[in-house]
Structures are given as structure tokens and as C-alpha cells.
Write an enzyme that holds these catalytic residues in place. Sequence first.
Site, PDB file in Angstrom:
ATOM      1  CB  ALA A 211      -0.142  -8.653   9.265  1.00 53.76           C
TER       2      ALA A 211
ATOM      3  CB  VAL B 192      -1.354 -11.985   1.714  1.00 57.48           C
ATOM      4  CG1 VAL B 192      -2.154 -13.253   1.934  1.00 57.48           C
ATOM      5  CG2 VAL B 192      -2.281 -10.813   1.434  1.00 57.48           C
TER       6      VAL B 192
ATOM      7  NE  ARG C 144     -10.745  -7.706   4.310  1.00 57.21           N
ATOM      8  CZ  ARG C 144     -10.924  -7.406   3.046  1.00 57.21           C
ATOM      9  NH1 ARG C 144     -12.105  -6.994   2.630  1.00 57.21           N
ATOM     10  NH2 ARG C 144      -9.930  -7.499   2.177  1.00 57.21           N
ATOM     11  CB  SER C 145      -7.622 -13.694   5.689  1.00 56.52           C
ATOM     12  OG  SER C 145      -7.771 -12.750   4.691  1.00 56.52           O
TER      13      SER C 145
ATOM     14  CB  SER D 165       1.774   3.581  -4.259  1.00 58.58           C
ATOM     15  OG  SER D 165       1.893   3.252  -5.622  1.00 58.58           O
TER      16      SER D 165
ATOM     17  CE1 TYR E 195      -3.330   1.508  -4.325  1.00 61.51           C
ATOM     18  CE2 TYR E 195      -1.969   2.098  -6.218  1.00 61.51           C
ATOM     19  CZ  TYR E 195      -2.088   1.572  -4.951  1.00 61.51           C
ATOM     20  OH  TYR E 195      -0.973   1.103  -4.288  1.00 61.51           O
TER      21      TYR E 195
HETATM   22  O1  NJP Z   1      -1.188  -6.174  -1.368  1.00 61.71           O
HETATM   23  P1  NJP Z   1      -1.961  -7.528  -1.060  1.00 61.71           P
HETATM   24  P2  NJP Z   1       0.319  -5.705  -1.043  1.00 61.71           P
HETATM   25  N1  NJP Z   1      -9.428  -4.676   6.334  1.00 61.71           N
HETATM   26  O2  NJP Z   1      -3.205  -7.441  -1.877  1.00 61.71           O
HETATM   27  C1  NJP Z   1      -5.334  -6.103   3.646  1.00 61.71           C
HETATM   28  C2  NJP Z   1       0.951  -0.926  -1.467  1.00 61.71           C
HETATM   29  N2  NJP Z   1       1.567  -1.115  -2.787  1.00 61.71           N
HETATM   30  O3  NJP Z   1       0.907  -6.463   0.050  1.00 61.71           O
HETATM   31  O4  NJP Z   1      -8.226  -8.402   4.961  1.00 61.71           O
HETATM   32  C3  NJP Z   1      -8.263  -5.227   6.740  1.00 61.71           C
HETATM   33  O5  NJP Z   1      -1.080  -8.700  -1.239  1.00 61.71           O
HETATM   34  C4  NJP Z   1      -5.408  -7.537   3.142  1.00 61.71           C
HETATM   35  O6  NJP Z   1      -5.896  -8.394   4.175  1.00 61.71           O
HETATM   36  P3  NJP Z   1      -7.304  -9.216   4.117  1.00 61.71           P
HETATM   37  C5  NJP Z   1      -0.541  -1.171  -1.468  1.00 61.71           C
HETATM   38  O7  NJP Z   1      -1.266  -0.048  -1.909  1.00 61.71           O
HETATM   39  C6  NJP Z   1       1.627  -2.339  -3.373  1.00 61.71           C
HETATM   40  O8  NJP Z   1       1.043  -5.629  -2.316  1.00 61.71           O
HETATM   41  O9  NJP Z   1      -6.971 -10.521   4.759  1.00 61.71           O
HETATM   42  N3  NJP Z   1      -7.255  -5.510   5.914  1.00 61.71           N
HETATM   43  C7  NJP Z   1      -3.946  -7.828   2.874  1.00 61.71           C
HETATM   44  O10 NJP Z   1      -3.297  -8.253   4.049  1.00 61.71           O
HETATM   45  C8  NJP Z   1      -0.781  -1.458   0.002  1.00 61.71           C
HETATM   46  O11 NJP Z   1      -0.969  -0.271   0.726  1.00 61.71           O
HETATM   47  C9  NJP Z   1       2.189  -2.448  -4.649  1.00 61.71           C
HETATM   48  O12 NJP Z   1      -7.733  -9.296   2.700  1.00 61.71           O
HETATM   49  C10 NJP Z   1      -7.442  -5.250   4.607  1.00 61.71           C
HETATM   50  C11 NJP Z   1      -3.387  -6.487   2.441  1.00 61.71           C
HETATM   51  O13 NJP Z   1      -4.343  -5.474   2.846  1.00 61.71           O
HETATM   52  C12 NJP Z   1       0.510  -2.131   0.446  1.00 61.71           C
HETATM   53  O14 NJP Z   1       1.478  -1.866  -0.552  1.00 61.71           O
HETATM   54  C13 NJP Z   1       2.652  -1.343  -5.294  1.00 61.71           C
HETATM   55  C14 NJP Z   1      -8.620  -4.686   4.112  1.00 61.71           C
HETATM   56  C15 NJP Z   1      -3.212  -6.411   0.928  1.00 61.71           C
HETATM   57  O15 NJP Z   1      -2.327  -7.388   0.502  1.00 61.71           O
HETATM   58  C16 NJP Z   1       0.394  -3.639   0.618  1.00 61.71           C
HETATM   59  O16 NJP Z   1      -0.008  -4.209  -0.604  1.00 61.71           O
HETATM   60  C17 NJP Z   1       2.562  -0.118  -4.688  1.00 61.71           C
HETATM   61  C18 NJP Z   1      -9.644  -4.401   5.043  1.00 61.71           C
HETATM   62  N4  NJP Z   1     -10.831  -3.886   4.680  1.00 61.71           N
HETATM   63  C19 NJP Z   1       2.016  -0.019  -3.433  1.00 61.71           C
HETATM   64  N5  NJP Z   1      -8.502  -4.561   2.759  1.00 61.71           N
HETATM   65  C20 NJP Z   1       2.300  -3.749  -5.374  1.00 61.71           C
HETATM   66  N6  NJP Z   1       2.038  -4.887  -4.745  1.00 61.71           N
HETATM   67  O17 NJP Z   1       2.673  -3.731  -6.572  1.00 61.71           O
HETATM   68  C21 NJP Z   1      -7.285  -5.040   2.426  1.00 61.71           C
HETATM   69  O18 NJP Z   1       3.008   0.940  -5.355  1.00 61.71           O
HETATM   70  N7  NJP Z   1      -6.643  -5.453   3.526  1.00 61.71           N
END
Ligand code: NJP
Length: 251
Positions: A10, A12, A34-35, A142, A157
Site C-alpha cells: 500500500a 505506492v 516495507r516503506s 496481470s 515474472y
Molecule cells: O507496482 P509498484 P504496482 N514486502 O512497484 C510492495 C501488478 N501489476 O503498484 O515494500 C512488502 O508501484 C511495494 O512496497 P515497498 C504487479 O505485479 C502491475 O504497479 O514499500 N511489500 C509497493 O507498495 C503487482 O502485483 C502492472 O517497496 C512489498 C508495491 O509492492 C501489483 O500490480 C502491470 C515487497 C509495488 O508497487 C502492484 O504493482 C501488471 C515486500 N517484500 C500487474 N515487495 C503495472 N504497473 O504495469 C514489493 O500487469 N512490495
Amino acid sequence: KGRVALVTGASVGIGAAVARALVQQGMRVVGCARSVDKIEKLAAECQSAGYSGTLIPYKCDLSNEEEILSMFSAIKTLHKGVDVCINNAGLAHNEPLLSGKTEGWRNMIDVNVLALSICTREAYKSMKERNVDDGHIININSMGGHRMVPSADEHFYCATKYAVTALTEGIRQELREANTHIRATCISPGIVETEFAFRHHNSDPEKAASVYESMKCLKAEDIASAVTFVLSAPPHVQIGDVQMRPVEQVS
Ligand code: NJP
């Protein structure tokens, strides 16, 4: 209204937009990532906008099962449990199959597949012990979980997202066999303009920018609208998958 939703990732992008939309609708939303500082900022914004719900920030690294389990036990203590679980957190690393690093593949499996499964199991437990029969599990999948993939940097992915397709259908079947009316849905976006591509191509920000400049992309708010639509469906309606692409996206 008044229900408790967990939104993973949540801080970003899509997760932040979903959390904001649910708080606006009056839900109590536990937003984790995490952030946590970014979620705290979003919570303050929601409060000053006068939204009727609340956003509760929770710091959690979803690649660590113990952290996920502690989060669920904190939710139980503070908010009784979860009524809606939005498994949104996800990421892509640029690691092709013939040359990629195991570490990057493992991280994608940990967050995209295992964390989603652990959160689903724990959310279901929470719903069951409180006799919540109208709960909902929503997985942000996705288009890459449904179609052949265009480039090597996305193969692994997409494999994790094919897993999300299979898991969502499996969850739906198991919920039915458990005789509950809890629903499971996945939402499958094409290109959404977030930080995603910048994280994916972190060594090549120009490539990431070109992904979003190539067409009029979906916005995170478009996916949040799909989530609120799914949650507002009448209780007898099971929406299995919402596929949504930018009009200009081909593959
Ligand atoms: O990605 P992004 P989206 N522990 O990079 C979190 C799918 N999708 O919003 O921990 C906890 O802006 C990270 O939080 P932080 C995609 O596969 C997207 O676009 O603070 N949290 C951040 O809040 C995904 O399932 C597109 O870094 C962790 C978030 O994940 C969903 O949509 C296309 C973490 C990522 O934010 C949201 O993606 C598509 C951890 N270890 C599917 N690692 C697209 N954007 O084009 C990551 O087909 N996060």
C-alpha cells in the site's frame, strides 16, 4: 463500510490507490509494505481529506513469513480480524531464464506467490473464526498471467502471475468446498503507470520511462475502481477475473 481490509503493497502505485479508495468508502484499511513512512503520509492525506474510513500503516516485509504472521496477529488484537484481503504487492526483476540470478527469481516467488498464499490462508482463518461469510480475497494479477509473454526479461515474472491465475481459481474452488460465501477474484491489468517499470528496469530508467511514454497507460486509480466495483457486486455474484488493458496495448 466499517469492514476491515488488508491491502498489501500500500506504499505506492496500485496498492496506495486501492487503500485510498477503500478508506474513502468508509473501510478500516490496514496498509502494509516495507516503506511504512509512505503509508503514514497517505493516512494523513486521507484524514485531512475527511474520508470516513481510516488507514492503519503496518511495516511488513512480505518475503518473510514470520513478519506476515505477526501482522495477522496484530490485526487480530487491534481490529478483531480481516474481512477483505487485497493481495496487491508484487514485483518483477529483470532476470531472464537462461542468465538470471536465482535470488531475483526467489524474491518474485516469495512476494508474488508465497506472500499472496500465506495472506490468503491467514485471512481465511480470520474470517472463519469470526463467522464472516461475506469476505473477499482479491488478487492483483496481470495480463502476463494469461498470455504468452513478449520478452525474456518478463518470463519469470509472468510465470509467477500464471501461478496467481491458478491460485485464484483454486481458492475459489476450496472456498466453495468449505461451504462459505467468501469470494475470490483476480484483477489482471496490462500496463499501469506506477513505479513498477522503474523497479523492474532499475538499471535502465530510460527503458522504464519509455514503457509509460509508449501509450496512454492505465492509472492506478483505474485498478482501484475495479476493486470497488468487485467489492460492490451483490453477494450471489462471483466475479472471477477482471482483465483490463490500455486501449492502445497490443499484447
Ligand atoms: O507496482 P509498484 P504496482 N514486502 O512497484 C510492495 C501488478 N501489476 O503498484 O515494500 C512488502 O508501484 C511495494 O512496497 P515497498 C504487479 O505485479 C502491475 O504497479 O514499500 N511489500 C509497493 O507498495 C503487482 O502485483 C502492472 O517497496 C512489498 C508495491 O509492492 C501489483 O500490480 C502491470 C515487497 C509495488 O508497487 C502492484 O504493482 C501488471 C515486500 N517484500 C500487474 N515487495 C503495472 N504497473 O504495469 C514489493 O500487469 N512490495
